[in-house]
Design a protein around this motif. Structure first.
Motif, mmCIF file in Angstrom:
data_model
loop_
_atom_site.group_PDB
_atom_site.id
_atom_site.type_symbol
_atom_site.label_atom_id
_atom_site.label_comp_id
_atom_site.label_asym_id
_atom_site.label_seq_id
_atom_site.Cartn_x
_atom_site.Cartn_y
_atom_site.Cartn_z
ATOM 1 N N ALA A 259 24.676 -70.057 -52.463
ATOM 2 C CA ALA A 259 25.123 -71.076 -53.545
ATOM 3 C C ALA A 259 26.568 -70.972 -53.498
ATOM 4 O O ALA A 259 27.388 -71.873 -54.299
ATOM 5 C CB ALA A 259 24.683 -70.772 -54.862
ATOM 6 N N VAL A 260 27.326 -69.937 -52.890
ATOM 7 C CA VAL A 260 28.591 -69.771 -52.835
ATOM 8 C C VAL A 260 29.173 -70.715 -51.546
ATOM 9 O O VAL A 260 28.899 -69.943 -50.353
ATOM 10 C CB VAL A 260 29.098 -68.150 -52.809
ATOM 11 C CG1 VAL A 260 30.792 -68.329 -52.856
ATOM 12 C CG2 VAL A 260 28.499 -67.520 -54.048
ATOM 13 N N LEU A 261 30.046 -71.512 -51.636
ATOM 14 C CA LEU A 261 30.060 -72.461 -50.661
ATOM 15 C C LEU A 261 30.873 -71.768 -49.372
ATOM 16 O O LEU A 261 30.572 -72.331 -48.221
ATOM 17 C CB LEU A 261 31.009 -73.522 -51.068
ATOM 18 C CG LEU A 261 30.247 -74.654 -52.172
ATOM 19 C CD1 LEU A 261 31.164 -75.790 -52.247
ATOM 20 C CD2 LEU A 261 28.908 -75.135 -51.789
ATOM 21 N N HIS A 262 31.776 -70.776 -49.806
ATOM 22 C CA HIS A 262 32.832 -70.421 -48.828
ATOM 23 C C HIS A 262 32.418 -68.783 -48.670
ATOM 24 O O HIS A 262 33.437 -68.019 -48.890
ATOM 25 C CB HIS A 262 34.012 -70.572 -48.845
ATOM 26 C CG HIS A 262 34.195 -71.946 -48.213
ATOM 27 N ND1 HIS A 262 35.653 -72.615 -48.134
ATOM 28 C CD2 HIS A 262 33.571 -72.824 -47.606
ATOM 29 C CE1 HIS A 262 35.441 -73.869 -47.583
ATOM 30 N NE2 HIS A 262 34.339 -73.908 -47.357
ATOM 31 N N TYR A 263 30.980 -68.369 -48.956
ATOM 32 C CA TYR A 263 30.742 -66.824 -48.977
ATOM 33 C C TYR A 263 31.198 -66.039 -47.769
ATOM 34 O O TYR A 263 30.242 -66.490 -46.599
ATOM 35 C CB TYR A 263 29.342 -66.388 -49.521
ATOM 36 C CG TYR A 263 29.014 -65.167 -49.302
ATOM 37 C CD1 TYR A 263 29.036 -64.432 -50.803
ATOM 38 C CD2 TYR A 263 28.047 -64.968 -48.351
ATOM 39 C CE1 TYR A 263 28.515 -63.183 -50.565
ATOM 40 C CE2 TYR A 263 27.772 -63.388 -48.539
ATOM 41 C CZ TYR A 263 28.049 -62.832 -49.714
ATOM 42 O OH TYR A 263 27.436 -61.151 -49.651
ATOM 43 N N VAL B 176 22.671 -78.841 -51.172
ATOM 44 C CA VAL B 176 21.958 -78.947 -52.430
ATOM 45 C C VAL B 176 22.002 -77.322 -52.559
ATOM 46 O O VAL B 176 21.532 -76.502 -51.744
ATOM 47 C CB VAL B 176 20.473 -79.288 -52.685
ATOM 48 C CG1 VAL B 176 19.798 -78.868 -53.792
ATOM 49 C CG2 VAL B 176 20.546 -80.796 -52.230
ATOM 50 N N TYR B 177 22.798 -77.115 -53.876
ATOM 51 C CA TYR B 177 23.224 -75.765 -54.387
ATOM 52 C C TYR B 177 22.666 -75.454 -55.833
ATOM 53 O O TYR B 177 22.646 -76.491 -56.533
ATOM 54 C CB TYR B 177 24.607 -75.486 -54.117
ATOM 55 C CG TYR B 177 25.051 -75.885 -52.806
ATOM 56 C CD1 TYR B 177 25.131 -74.866 -51.867
ATOM 57 C CD2 TYR B 177 25.590 -77.131 -52.581
ATOM 58 C CE1 TYR B 177 25.451 -75.228 -50.518
ATOM 59 C CE2 TYR B 177 26.130 -77.490 -51.322
ATOM 60 C CZ TYR B 177 25.740 -76.485 -50.326
ATOM 61 O OH TYR B 177 26.466 -76.993 -49.108
ATOM 62 N N PHE B 178 22.446 -74.281 -56.067
ATOM 63 C CA PHE B 178 22.043 -73.975 -57.521
ATOM 64 C C PHE B 178 23.110 -72.836 -57.744
ATOM 65 O O PHE B 178 22.588 -71.611 -57.653
ATOM 66 C CB PHE B 178 20.762 -73.491 -57.586
ATOM 67 C CG PHE B 178 19.615 -74.370 -56.999
ATOM 68 C CD1 PHE B 178 19.012 -75.387 -58.070
ATOM 69 C CD2 PHE B 178 19.122 -74.704 -55.735
ATOM 70 C CE1 PHE B 178 18.205 -76.270 -57.768
ATOM 71 C CE2 PHE B 178 18.145 -75.453 -55.345
ATOM 72 C CZ PHE B 178 17.947 -76.600 -56.509
ATOM 73 N N ALA B 179 24.381 -73.148 -58.071
ATOM 74 C CA ALA B 179 25.349 -72.573 -58.224
ATOM 75 C C ALA B 179 25.685 -72.125 -59.816
ATOM 76 O O ALA B 179 25.514 -72.995 -60.425
ATOM 77 C CB ALA B 179 26.941 -73.077 -57.625
ATOM 78 N N PRO C 215 16.991 -68.357 -56.991
ATOM 79 C CA PRO C 215 17.517 -66.978 -56.133
ATOM 80 C C PRO C 215 17.358 -67.369 -54.689
ATOM 81 O O PRO C 215 17.893 -66.558 -54.068
ATOM 82 C CB PRO C 215 16.006 -66.394 -56.648
ATOM 83 C CG PRO C 215 15.298 -66.914 -57.763
ATOM 84 C CD PRO C 215 15.728 -68.248 -57.888
ATOM 85 N N CYS C 216 17.283 -68.697 -54.207
ATOM 86 C CA CYS C 216 17.481 -68.967 -52.951
ATOM 87 C C CYS C 216 18.780 -69.588 -52.778
ATOM 88 O O CYS C 216 19.107 -69.635 -51.463
ATOM 89 C CB CYS C 216 16.350 -70.030 -52.539
ATOM 90 S SG CYS C 216 14.746 -69.419 -52.740
ATOM 91 N N GLY C 217 19.746 -69.663 -53.554
ATOM 92 C CA GLY C 217 21.168 -70.061 -53.560
ATOM 93 C C GLY C 217 21.412 -71.378 -53.312
ATOM 94 O O GLY C 217 21.775 -72.329 -54.142
ATOM 95 N N GLY C 218 21.012 -72.058 -52.028
ATOM 96 C CA GLY C 218 21.225 -73.295 -51.569
ATOM 97 C C GLY C 218 20.938 -73.617 -50.238
ATOM 98 O O GLY C 218 20.643 -72.754 -49.451
#
Length: 442
Positions: A225-229, A386-389, A415-418
């Motif tokens: 979910a962190v776009l630039h992790y 699609v993200y769950f940030a 828990p799956c992030g995005g």
């Protein structure tokens, strides 16, 4: 599918020379001068940062590890390459130029960076010099980049239209990137950590972190979910739910940009959500045709992704209402894509014309990087997500649309992030060519 860009290089160079002539005329200059760039050193230290070649330089020659070299383009003459091959027992010295391209240049080999000045035009005031300030050369830095705007406006705008040679270079980069993605998925399935997956990717691509076109995003579980992790944990989480990888590769100065998302459990609801986003991505890809306004494609992506969230039970409102109210942006906060080529986020995505000007993104969508109409020769990315940030979800919970979503469904996916699915697509006079899917099918 294996391609050879060599037979296409002469035509590419001819196109580059024509563009240079017009750009010089626009700016009132006689010569185009492009330094390859120099090595930067860290403050208070003798350690250098990874060298990054001037993109205007590598547009002409497939050289990416040659600081201190220069290119001179004068209308009516063969371009001149001033090639630094220093006497240096501390580092590996670049080999003499070879292959399909050197025969097209007047080649001058120098041994010290300062020697370049005697092979450049005598009057810097008559030159459009494109590069970073640190590339200044000569006494008191008299020969320094001036980066004239009319010249840059013209060259940057037309860089959006790739030659056949450039498309083949991008195809080669994509084939490398796909090798890395396949290795990364294998490492994920085998239980590797984010760092371990990253190493497996680099090994398969044959490039280390400084050679890749951008910093790999390797994200397990909620990190997706962190776009630039880019943290890359050294130990895998327990349990593992998901894996998102956004990673590219380079070839001759050109970049690919690929993203895939995987569920640990092929029968899970998250896998169903991945499949739905992938279906949206492929429908959007079919619309990457000449004449299509990229802003419209971006808005279509929002509408279709909102429909996916509605069908999965996350949204309680219609897709249209989610887009109009801005709720869809809480789950899809970035732009649909961008131009790609010599740089991952290629230049002039907002350019109104080759004389300057800017095309604004749609209201409420400030992060869209491409607002031009698609035309043949453009190569652009298609990357809906699609993200769950956590931060965006908290904003949604505290805003007027908190009741427009099902928070239990959100908690199930959190828990799956995005999810992000990204391909590189060539716009043509007919159907679009998907370089990424082509490479995965090979």
């Amino acid at each position: 599918m294996t391609s050879d860009p060599a037979p296409l290089y002469a035509a590419h160079l001819a196109t580059m020379q024509l563009r240079a002539e017009t750009a010089l005329e626009r700016g009132g200059f006689e010569h185009l001068v492009i330094p390859s760039g120099t090595v930067h050193y860290q403050l208070f230290d003798d350690r250098d940062y990874p060298y990054a070649v001037n993109p205007h330089f590598k547009a002409w020659v497939p050289l990416t590890r040659n600081p201190g070299s220069w290119l001179v383009v004068t209308p009516g003459r063969r371009p001149r390459l001033v090639y630094l091959q220093p006497f240096d027992y501390w580092h590996v010295v670049p080999e003499a130029p070879s292959g399909y391209w050197p025969e097209h240049f007047d080649l001058v080999v120098i041994r010290q960076p300062e020697e370049a000045s005697r092979h450049l035009p005598p009057d810097a005031a008559r030159c459009a010099i494109l590069g970073e300030a640190q590339s200044a050369l000569g006494r008191y830095g008299a020969f320094k980049p001036n980066n004239p705007q009319p010249v840059l406006d013209y060259l940057d705008y037309h860089r959006g239209f790739k030659t056949s040679y450039e498309i083949e270079m991008l195809r080669q980069a994509t084939q490398r990137g796909v090798r890395g993605h396949r290795a990364a998925e294998r490492a994920f399935r085998a239980g590797a950590s984010e760092f371990g997956i990253h190493l497996a990717y680099c090994q398969a691509v044959g490039q280390d972190s400084t050679e890749l076109p951008y910093n790999n995003i390797v994200a397990l579980n909620a990190h997706g979910a962190v776009l630039h992790y880019t943290e890359r944990d050294r130990l895998p989480p327990r349990p593992v739910h998901s894996f998102l990888i956004d990673a590219g590769a380079s070839f001759g100065g050109y970049a690919c940009d690929i993203t895939r998302t995987y569920a640990a459990d092929a029968g899970s609801e998250f896998q169903q959500l991945i499949d739905a986003v992938d279906a949206v991505q492929q429908r959007l890809s079919a619309g990457f045709v000449a004449g299509r306004d990229y802003r419209d494609l971006h808005l279509q992506a929002h509408l279709e992704l909102a429909g996916v969230l509605r069908d999965s039970g996350v949204l309680r409102i219609s897709a249209e209402s989610a887009v109009e109210s801005g709720v869809s942006a809480k789950f899809f906060p970035h732009g649909l894509g961008h131009g790609i080529g010599l740089q991952v986020h290629d230049v002039a995505g907002f350019a109104e014309s080759d004389r300057g000007g800017s095309i604004a993104p749609p209201d409420g969508h400030p992060h869209l990087r491409l607002t031009r109409k698609l035309e043949p020769g453009m190569v652009v990315t298609n990357e809906p997500g699609v993200y769950f940030a956590e931060l965006l979800l908290e904003e949604l919970r505290g805003g007027p649309h908190a009741n427009d979503v099902d928070w239990e469904r959100i908690d199930a996916f959190r828990p799956c992030g995005g999810i992000r699915i990204e391909d590189d697509i060539v716009v043509t006079d007919a159907d679009p060519v998907n370089l990424t899917r082509e490479a995965f099918a090979g």
